[in-house]
Write a protein that holds these residues in place. Structure first.
Motif: not given
Lengths: 397, 397
Positions: A92, A96, A261, A284-285, B92-93, B96, B124, B253-254, B261-262
């Motif tokens: 994203c 990353e 993103p 995930t995204f 975004c993830s 993060e 990750n 997140g998710k 992506p937020v």
């Protein structure tokens, strides 16, 4: 966003809409955007917006199911690179991507030593931020820096360009050797392909080619950070084409989705496969149909509107105009850069001493004239002109 | 996506569109989605898709200009939390967000020791992945784990629930004390509020409340990872409401953007301000008008459709049905969870021994019956039922 969220300008701009290279503020002011590289094919680009709209209304899931558009997009994306770049892992954010690249370089070499310049920024994670503002001669958990290669404020005065280049290369060689001597080994170098955060300095001729060959000869990987340099910004598809080197690993980000993103880390099939074998990585995204839709529309726009050629010619003309202006403006110490990423090194007249306050005042003054740009560089005194790629000659006029 | 990109199912599913709780494959099969928590208000949710479409066609820039919707969204988001959560930094993830939370906890305490469970996953990145699969008794750069608190496979047999709870608390106390003894100090604990990756184990009554009080008494921060637990999933807005504790820091997140992506990391004003003062943090794609548009539409949907109550009642009914089924199915060792996140611990009949192959076979068998779900947990044998929040009683039937 939290208190103290960083904002531009003494009196921040509140925006309500955008269109191509224009941004409209809440007070009705229309600004010419000379700053934003993320909306590369223009603010609110209709093709990208339509692609996002259609996909959001159809399907958007993670990458553990198959989706044809995601496969098509990743194949098209790696096809834009040199032949050695065959496979990509999407993510994203640019951070990353750089995080994956460093992790992969260390994982595949089994070595720890990573080299960057002493005036760079490659991202905000705990790992990648070790590369931020790292002085030469210090070690940050296996990361060490070299002096930013540059002609305007060289490492030493009185040298020919070739001698200066050699001086920078000698420093690189010594840094690699020291990693080996210290038992850390050498994993590779991470470089913005056009040294964007360093302030777009002009490196001595041949430096990129010779430095990256030296890295590979020493068993390290060459990681090109194309987050800012890529996607036609420099007048070629990739900054490494402009600077003349061939990376093993490429990181991409900002312009990929025109603001949606999307980022990615790409390398050879073998490297990516081997990395996946060693390291669980799931995002995930990422690698979603929505990312693919936006990303594909961006590539379509760049291709169909021939923006690589446009950026090269419009950027060259803009740089020529600025160089002409430099003759009568002693504060413009150096005008440099590539394509639509031009830096003006703002100095105390008659010296090459950075004038940070002067650069900041220029940013504010240009805002008053309805132009948005920013400043960057090793000393924070380089005006950066980096408009959307759809910037045309009449905008420059 | 790279070779060896991880895919679900022996014969992966290729999807073409989604609608509410349904996913349609390229071969025309319509699957009931019992797995996906990201598209929380339904696949291709019309309100979210429209909000994204409109914003993408209007403006999408980074957060160094002001944008009214971004301010509105962040205020609304923190308003959904307990009173101590006042400010949020968007990213975004989920990784993060958890990365920021750990960095903030260490930065504000000036201490290094971080505690997690021994069967968790919080992301990750290089930093956050130190918390992945960390056995009790090992140190990974200042991260140490405690046994996952659970009734079904307890740390010791033959204890009352209160005694078992105390045993887990004693282990936590010892881990904190050891950090102090080792000179690392204690920065805090990071917990998924419903222990999702651990397999949704039922912790001994009172454990969450007492453990988090112990952490705070020791000067550490309580970090709730709500990336999976949050946004009505557990039948409350937040997993910490369901589990009964009050975090200092929250990661989200998710489901936040229904697939856009937020993510975000939230805490008190003072903490966020202090963190910003110590640490540069900027995220190109985050706190954008596009994120705000999608995020606001998701909150609107959850609120207007009263999904918190719906999840609680539909989830409770589903769990009751599964508990009834358990009486005649000896492989369903334990049925547990909250709201629309239910775990079935698949075991060798007559024991509590995990049956990983059996669980995997069930996932494949349910796919053949056009239902998508997954497995998770400490031993990889827990069927996880985690459909979009718009899942209704008739879907369960």
């Amino acid at each position: 966003m939290g208190h103290d969220a960083p904002l531009f300008y003494e009196d921040p701009v509140e925006l309500v809409r955008g269109d191509g290279v224009w941004l409209e503020a809440a007070d009705g002011t229309r600004y010419l955007d000379l700053y934003n590289n993320v909306p590369c094919v223009g603010h609110a680009n209709p093709r990208v917006a339509a692609a996002i709209a259609e996909q959001a209304a159809t399907l958007n899931v993670h990458s553990r199911y198959l989706h044809a558009n995601v496969v098509d997009y990743t194949e098209r994306l790696v096809g834009l690179h040199h032949d050695g770049i065959e496979s990509v892992i999407l993510a994203c954010s640019g951070s990353e991507a750089t995080e994956m690249a460093l992790t992969m370089a260390r994982s595949l070499t089994g070595k720890k030593g990573v080299i960057c310049t002493d005036a760079t920024y490659h991202g905000n994670t705990s790992l990648v931020s070790k590369l931020t503002g790292l002085p030469v001669g210090t070690d940050r958990d296996g990361v060490r820096s070299i002096s930013t290669p540059q002609m305007y404020r060289p490492l030493a005065n009185g040298l020919t360009e070739a001698e200066l280049c050699q001086r920078y290369l000698d420093q690189l060689a010594a840094t690699i050797a020291q990693f080996e001597a210290d038992g850390l080994g050498f994993a590779g170098i991470m470089l913005c392909s056009i040294l964007a955060n360093e302030g777009l300095p002009t490196a001595p001729g041949g430096w990129f080619t010779e430095a990256t060959e030296m890295v590979r000869d020493a068993g390290g990987f060459v990681i090109a950070d194309e987050v800012q340099a890529g996607f036609a910004r420099s007048g070629n598809w990739w900054g490494y084409d402009t600077s003349g080197f061939t990376p093993d690993i490429v990181c991409m980000g900002k312009p990929m989705g025109n603001g949606l993103p999307v980022s990615g880390m790409a390398a050879s099939h073998d490297m990516i496969t081997s990395f996946r074998g060693k390291q669980r990585y799931f995002n995930t995204f990422a690698a979603s149909p929505l990312q693919a839709a936006a990303g594909m529309a961006v590539i379509d726009e760049i291709t169909d509107r021939d923006l690589v050629a446009s950026v090269a010619s419009v950027g060259a003309a803009l740089k020529t105009s600025l160089l002409a202006l430099q003759a009568s403006q002693a504060r413009m110490g150096d005008v440099r850069g590539h394509g639509l990423f031009i830096g003006i090194d703002w100095v105390v007249p008659g010296t090459n001493e950075p004038d940070v306050d002067g650069a900041a005042a220029m940013v504010e003054a240009l805002k008053a004239r309805c132009m948005l740009l920013g400043k960057a560089g090793q000393h924070g005194n380089v005006l950066k002109i980096r408009p959307p790629l759809v910037f045309q000659q009449d905008h420059a006029d």
